[in-house]
Design a protein around this motif. Structure first.
Motif, PDB file in Angstrom:
ATOM      1  N   UNK A   4     -26.981  -4.264 -86.062  1.00 14.20           N
ATOM      2  CA  UNK A   4     -27.092  -5.311 -85.051  1.00 14.20           C
ATOM      3  C   UNK A   4     -28.288  -5.028 -84.155  1.00 14.20           C
ATOM      4  N   UNK A   5     -28.688  -6.036 -83.373  1.00 12.72           N
ATOM      5  CA  UNK A   5     -29.805  -5.815 -82.466  1.00 12.72           C
ATOM      6  C   UNK A   5     -29.441  -4.782 -81.403  1.00 12.72           C
ATOM      7  N   UNK A   6     -28.132  -4.720 -81.062  1.00 14.84           N
ATOM      8  CA  UNK A   6     -27.701  -3.709 -80.091  1.00 14.84           C
ATOM      9  C   UNK A   6     -27.881  -2.300 -80.648  1.00 14.84           C
ATOM     10  N   UNK A   7     -27.578  -2.104 -81.936  1.00 15.71           N
ATOM     11  CA  UNK A   7     -27.769  -0.790 -82.560  1.00 15.71           C
ATOM     12  C   UNK A   7     -29.245  -0.393 -82.522  1.00 15.71           C
ATOM     13  N   UNK A   8     -30.090  -1.355 -82.906  1.00 13.67           N
ATOM     14  CA  UNK A   8     -31.526  -1.063 -82.952  1.00 13.67           C
ATOM     15  C   UNK A   8     -32.077  -0.799 -81.559  1.00 13.67           C
ATOM     16  N   UNK A   9     -31.641  -1.582 -80.580  1.00 19.41           N
ATOM     17  CA  UNK A   9     -32.101  -1.380 -79.209  1.00 19.41           C
ATOM     18  C   UNK A   9     -31.711   0.008 -78.700  1.00 19.41           C
ATOM     19  N   UNK A  10     -30.533   0.468 -79.074  1.00 20.11           N
ATOM     20  CA  UNK A  10     -30.086   1.799 -78.642  1.00 20.11           C
ATOM     21  C   UNK A  10     -30.960   2.892 -79.246  1.00 20.11           C
ATOM     22  N   UNK A  11     -31.428   2.685 -80.471  1.00 25.77           N
ATOM     23  CA  UNK A  11     -32.266   3.688 -81.146  1.00 25.77           C
ATOM     24  C   UNK A  11     -33.712   3.642 -80.693  1.00 25.77           C
ATOM     25  N   UNK A  12     -34.153   2.487 -80.180  1.00 20.05           N
ATOM     26  CA  UNK A  12     -35.563   2.292 -79.849  1.00 20.05           C
ATOM     27  C   UNK A  12     -35.800   2.125 -78.355  1.00 20.05           C
ATOM     28  N   UNK A  13     -34.957   2.747 -77.554  1.00 18.47           N
ATOM     29  CA  UNK A  13     -35.150   2.732 -76.101  1.00 18.47           C
ATOM     30  C   UNK A  13     -35.196   1.312 -75.548  1.00 18.47           C
ATOM     31  N   UNK A  15     -36.483  -1.331 -76.992  1.00 19.24           N
ATOM     32  CA  UNK A  15     -37.697  -2.055 -77.383  1.00 19.24           C
ATOM     33  C   UNK A  15     -37.454  -2.764 -78.707  1.00 19.24           C
ATOM     34  N   UNK A  16     -37.711  -4.081 -78.751  1.00 24.87           N
ATOM     35  CA  UNK A  16     -37.475  -4.882 -79.949  1.00 24.87           C
ATOM     36  C   UNK A  16     -38.635  -5.859 -80.133  1.00 24.87           C
ATOM     37  N   UNK A  17     -39.031  -6.048 -81.381  1.00 20.96           N
ATOM     38  CA  UNK A  17     -40.065  -7.048 -81.648  1.00 20.96           C
ATOM     39  C   UNK A  17     -39.394  -8.379 -81.981  1.00 20.96           C
ATOM     40  N   UNK A  18     -40.099  -9.458 -81.746  1.00 22.54           N
ATOM     41  CA  UNK A  18     -39.561 -10.784 -82.074  1.00 22.54           C
ATOM     42  C   UNK A  18     -39.304 -10.900 -83.580  1.00 22.54           C
ATOM     43  N   UNK A  19     -40.189 -10.307 -84.379  1.00 26.42           N
ATOM     44  CA  UNK A  19     -40.012 -10.378 -85.832  1.00 26.42           C
ATOM     45  C   UNK A  19     -38.735  -9.664 -86.258  1.00 26.42           C
ATOM     46  N   UNK A  20     -38.456  -8.526 -85.657  1.00 27.50           N
ATOM     47  CA  UNK A  20     -37.244  -7.785 -86.001  1.00 27.50           C
ATOM     48  C   UNK A  20     -36.006  -8.544 -85.562  1.00 27.50           C
ATOM     49  N   UNK A  21     -36.039  -9.133 -84.382  1.00 27.83           N
ATOM     50  CA  UNK A  21     -34.899  -9.920 -83.911  1.00 27.83           C
ATOM     51  C   UNK A  21     -34.619 -11.087 -84.855  1.00 27.83           C
ATOM     52  N   UNK A  22     -35.686 -11.747 -85.321  1.00 31.12           N
ATOM     53  CA  UNK A  22     -35.503 -12.847 -86.262  1.00 31.12           C
ATOM     54  C   UNK A  22     -34.893 -12.347 -87.562  1.00 31.12           C
ATOM     55  N   UNK A  23     -35.357 -11.172 -88.024  1.00 31.33           N
ATOM     56  CA  UNK A  23     -34.796 -10.595 -89.260  1.00 31.33           C
ATOM     57  C   UNK A  23     -33.316 -10.276 -89.122  1.00 31.33           C
ATOM     58  N   UNK A  24     -32.903  -9.906 -87.925  1.00 29.20           N
ATOM     59  CA  UNK A  24     -31.497  -9.586 -87.683  1.00 29.20           C
ATOM     60  C   UNK A  24     -30.655 -10.825 -87.372  1.00 29.20           C
ATOM     61  N   UNK A  25     -31.275 -11.986 -87.431  1.00 26.70           N
ATOM     62  CA  UNK A  25     -30.538 -13.223 -87.242  1.00 26.70           C
ATOM     63  C   UNK A  25     -30.341 -13.647 -85.802  1.00 26.70           C
ATOM     64  N   UNK A  26     -31.131 -13.055 -84.886  1.00 29.05           N
ATOM     65  CA  UNK A  26     -31.018 -13.419 -83.470  1.00 29.05           C
ATOM     66  C   UNK A  26     -31.851 -14.676 -83.229  1.00 29.05           C
ATOM     67  N   UNK A  50     -34.954  -4.779 -73.682  1.00 29.44           N
ATOM     68  CA  UNK A  50     -33.648  -5.187 -73.159  1.00 29.44           C
ATOM     69  C   UNK A  50     -33.416  -4.588 -71.781  1.00 29.44           C
ATOM     70  N   UNK A  51     -34.473  -4.045 -71.189  1.00 27.46           N
ATOM     71  CA  UNK A  51     -34.429  -3.527 -69.824  1.00 27.46           C
ATOM     72  C   UNK A  51     -35.530  -4.200 -69.028  1.00 27.46           C
ATOM     73  N   UNK A  52     -35.409  -4.133 -67.717  1.00 30.97           N
ATOM     74  CA  UNK A  52     -36.458  -4.639 -66.830  1.00 30.97           C
ATOM     75  C   UNK A  52     -36.999  -3.474 -66.023  1.00 30.97           C
ATOM     76  N   UNK A  53     -38.052  -3.730 -65.297  1.00 30.06           N
ATOM     77  CA  UNK A  53     -38.637  -2.661 -64.503  1.00 30.06           C
ATOM     78  C   UNK A  53     -39.713  -1.924 -65.278  1.00 30.06           C
ATOM     79  N   UNK A  54     -40.314  -0.904 -64.657  1.00 26.73           N
ATOM     80  CA  UNK A  54     -41.398  -0.161 -65.308  1.00 26.73           C
ATOM     81  C   UNK A  54     -40.936   0.493 -66.604  1.00 26.73           C
ATOM     82  N   UNK A  55     -41.846   0.565 -67.556  1.00 25.16           N
ATOM     83  CA  UNK A  55     -41.543   1.218 -68.826  1.00 25.16           C
ATOM     84  C   UNK A  55     -41.586   2.736 -68.667  1.00 25.16           C
ATOM     85  N   UNK A  56     -40.654   3.413 -69.318  1.00 21.35           N
ATOM     86  CA  UNK A  56     -40.757   4.868 -69.410  1.00 21.35           C
ATOM     87  C   UNK A  56     -41.851   5.192 -70.424  1.00 21.35           C
ATOM     88  N   UNK A  57     -42.279   6.451 -70.462  1.00 19.06           N
ATOM     89  CA  UNK A  57     -43.308   6.827 -71.438  1.00 19.06           C
ATOM     90  C   UNK A  57     -42.784   6.624 -72.863  1.00 19.06           C
TER      91      UNK A  57
END
Length: 304
Positions: A4-13, A15-26, A50-57
């Motif tokens: 799911x997009x939630x799983x991927x977001x958890x693994x990627x801090x 960060x999600x691309x629009x192309x990946x979200x479309x592939x996951x059916x979002x 999926x967060x707001x505010x300054x980006x971490x490194x």
């Protein structure tokens, strides 16, 4: 089990691309609603968080890779830092890309194109796509404007026991053509023979150029306080004494560091061991001054 997009977001801090979200059916409407509600943030035209505010490194690195496409990876000193290289941090994140298309500029990220295969360069480690340590260091050394900085990073990788001179030498072959390859191989030869810093590499180079017997490097000594020290360069002199040369880099200009170095020199000196010092500036810009003093103190030349 479907990711799911939630799983991927958890693994990627987050960060999600629009192309990946479309592939996951979002759906686009779902994404649009998250952005309007300010639960998510648009970071580039193709990347969201999926967060707001300054980006971490860590997030910034993920944004760079997601923005540049599936074959992109962090490289240069950014990748070296992820492999454990200390003391070479740069604020700007380096991302390697093999796509000939132009990329929109992203604050804090430098995109570097390479024609080398991503399969060759990419580390097998899971998580953020990252270049292997050896090509990351060598490609940085080839690209860096200042040769001393370039070679210093390569030496640091070996000094910090993250890689070996042999592995780096093999990668200079795999990465052909590689800018500065002859100079890099020369330095790796010195490192393989015991040099642990660019100052020690400079000493080895000076000895070759002026026909002086090469010194022992990184000799283990115990000073009068009982502390174990490793000296930069040592020669056994004809009169039975030992001459120690300590090389001071820029860090030695600091007052506290200077005081520590003076104390170190005093405690390493014995009736049979003479400790002298020079600077990296002298080795590079005034080598004749250093050579003259070494010869005057009894360091032998290589027999003809």
């Amino acid at each position: 089990m479907t990711e799911t997009w939630q799983d991927l977001a958890a693994r990627q801090e987050g960060v999600l691309s629009r192309a990946t979200l479309a592939r996951l059916g979002v759906s686009r409407s779902f994404v649009r609603n998250q952005l309007r509600a300010r639960r998510w943030s648009q970071r580039t035209h193709s990347v969201l968080t999926t967060t707001t505010g300054p980006l971490s490194r860590e997030q910034l690195q993920w944004v760079g890779v997601a923005h540049a496409g599936p074959t992109a990876m962090v490289g240069g000193l950014t990748a070296a830092g992820r492999h454990g290289l200390a003391g070479w941090h740069r604020e700007t994140v380096t991302v390697l890309v093999d796509d000939e298309l132009s990329f929109d500029a992203v604050d804090g990220i430098r995109f570097v194109r390479t024609r080398r295969s991503p399969l060759l360069l990419r580390s097998p480690r899971p998580g953020l796509p990252t270049c292997r340590l050896e090509p990351a260091l060598l490609m940085f050394a080839a690209d860096e404007a200042h040769e001393r900085t370039a070679l210093g990073a390569v030496v640091a990788g070996v000094q910090q026991r993250l890689t070996t001179a042999e592995r780096l030498a093999e990668w200079t072959r795999l990465l052909r053509p590689l800018r500065r390859a002859p100079r890099i191989r020369e330095v790796l030869g010195d490192v393989g023979n015991g040099s642990h810093s660019m100052g020690e590499v400079d000493v080895a180079r000076l000895c070759r150029a002026w026909g002086i017997v090469p010194p022992r490097r990184q000799t283990r000594r115990r000073d009068r306080s009982g502390r174990v020290r490793f000296t930069d360069a040592e020669w056994d002199l004809p009169d039975g004494r030992t001459l120690v040369l300590e090389v001071d880099g820029e860090v030695h200009l600091d007052l506290m560091a200077y005081g520590s170095d003076v104390r170190r020199q005093r405690r390493l000196t014995t009736p049979s061991r003479v400790v002298i010092r020079c600077t990296t500036h002298e080795l590079r810009r005034e080598p004749l001054e250093v050579v003259s003093d070494l010869l005057a103190l009894g360091v032998p030349r290589i027999a003809a």
